[in-house]
Design a protein around this motif. Sequence first.
Motif, mmCIF file in Angstrom:
data_model
loop_
_atom_site.group_PDB
_atom_site.id
_atom_site.type_symbol
_atom_site.label_atom_id
_atom_site.label_comp_id
_atom_site.label_asym_id
_atom_site.label_seq_id
_atom_site.Cartn_x
_atom_site.Cartn_y
_atom_site.Cartn_z
ATOM 1 N N GLU A 22 -156.799 -47.928 2.081
ATOM 2 C CA GLU A 22 -155.816 -48.761 2.973
ATOM 3 C C GLU A 22 -155.430 -47.716 4.137
ATOM 4 O OE1 GLU A 22 -154.828 -52.083 3.249
ATOM 5 O OE2 GLU A 22 -157.116 -52.189 2.150
ATOM 6 N N GLU A 23 -154.338 -46.676 3.649
ATOM 7 C CA GLU A 23 -154.539 -45.258 4.690
ATOM 8 C C GLU A 23 -155.675 -44.846 5.663
ATOM 9 O OE1 GLU A 23 -151.858 -43.266 3.819
ATOM 10 O OE2 GLU A 23 -150.966 -44.751 3.156
ATOM 11 N N GLU A 24 -156.080 -45.162 4.907
ATOM 12 C CA GLU A 24 -157.633 -44.927 6.138
ATOM 13 C C GLU A 24 -157.892 -46.361 7.030
ATOM 14 O OE1 GLU A 24 -160.019 -42.248 7.849
ATOM 15 O OE2 GLU A 24 -159.323 -42.014 5.975
ATOM 16 N N ASN A 25 -157.642 -47.317 6.297
ATOM 17 C CA ASN A 25 -158.155 -48.683 7.051
ATOM 18 C C ASN A 25 -156.466 -48.790 8.454
ATOM 19 O OD1 ASN A 25 -159.811 -50.970 7.702
ATOM 20 N ND2 ASN A 25 -158.070 -52.560 6.472
ATOM 21 N N LYS A 26 -155.739 -47.959 8.356
ATOM 22 C CA LYS A 26 -154.502 -48.157 9.580
ATOM 23 C C LYS A 26 -154.910 -48.379 10.416
ATOM 24 C CE LYS A 26 -150.803 -47.110 6.641
ATOM 25 N NZ LYS A 26 -150.329 -45.836 5.413
ATOM 26 N N LYS A 27 -156.402 -47.202 10.077
ATOM 27 C CA LYS A 27 -156.844 -46.910 12.009
ATOM 28 C C LYS A 27 -158.328 -47.571 12.575
ATOM 29 C CE LYS A 27 -157.675 -42.151 10.978
ATOM 30 N NZ LYS A 27 -158.937 -40.735 10.005
#
Length: 358
Positions: A22-27
């Motif tokens: 989820e952290e990475e999917n913010k990008k």
Amino acid sequence: MNNKDFRIAVFDTKPYDRFFFEEENKKYGFDITYFEAKLRPRTANLTAGFDAVCAFVNDELDEQVMEQLHKNGVKLVAMRCAGYNNVNLRAACKFGIQVVRVPQYSPYAVAEYALALLMTLNRKVHRAYNRVREGNFSIGGLMGFDLRGKTIGVIGTGKIGRTFIGLLRGFGLRVLAYDPYPNPEHARELNFEYVPLETVFRESDIISLHCPLTPENHHMINDETIAMMKKGIVLINTSRGRLIHSAALVNGLKNGRIGAAGLDVYEEETDYFFEDRSDRAVLDDILARLMTFPNVIVSSHQAFFTAEAERNIAGTTMKSFGDFAAGRTLEDSICLHCDGQKQCPGRKPGDPCPVHPR
Ligand code: NAD
């Protein structure tokens, strides 16, 4: 395709996986659904309506699953791990599904963990911890040996094996290594010696496995090879469970040929590792037996599990999804054709790869 319309099914997930994804999917803003279930023939139907699938070490990506993914319109499988022994690449090719992996996320995580297993087992820290908690301050039975001057055999000198050898500098060990593709430059740089596999078995006081599981090395540690080893050898496996014939390992531990074993992987780990099964009996008799030895540490495939590694896994996997959604070439694809290893069924040598045209 717009990222928000790119639908991804992530299998075998735990809260910690979701956090980093989820952290990475913010990008990226992909439409991600997380399943706790492993991907296997029984659950492959869940992929209906998804463009891509993300799977892990104990998912089963056999021909039946690949066929189902193909029927459901899945075009990309992203393995969020380095090993891909659980993926039928021939079937992926046959059904036109691209497969990517994370070839490198932190060799340090695994190499450092292998060293942790070795140090813990040799100096019996796991037993000392339990004793002191029970008010037992005796040290009888906790004697180890100096690593200095001993011989360690490293099987597989890729990213993790070499990192492990690098960590060993300073211990004063003699390092032997076996790899079917030896690299003399690495041997010079890291001060180790390539020798035939049998020499590793015969001359090592410690053996650490860092090779991928392939049909050729399945059960490479077996009754016959254990019989070649020095009495009391310490065996560390942070690679894949099926490299070791576990029943032979139990025999070796019983007859003392194996002095200690650090096992982060186990050949039948799928139904146990990563799960809380503390309210149930262990039905796998060999695993249960291994867990009874005071000189064996079994851990649950956690060598990779550092914050840095999790972040890199999520980062590389999301980048693969992003490249795929944008129609770019995938850097970390694995394909029988592209690897130039074998010929896909029904295709003549030299024909272009239909999955990864170049
Ligand atoms: P890598 O591809 O960089 O290196 C693997 C090396 O093994 C290569 O040099 C290759 O030539 C060699 N090899 C191939 N077949 C061999 C054989 N039969 N005998 C000896 N060497 C052989 O891979 P890596 O990143 O170093 O990872 C190694 C393995 O570690 C992975 O395949 C995976 O199974 C395992 N792994 C485990 C964990 C964990 O959490 N426990 C995490 C990551 C990787």
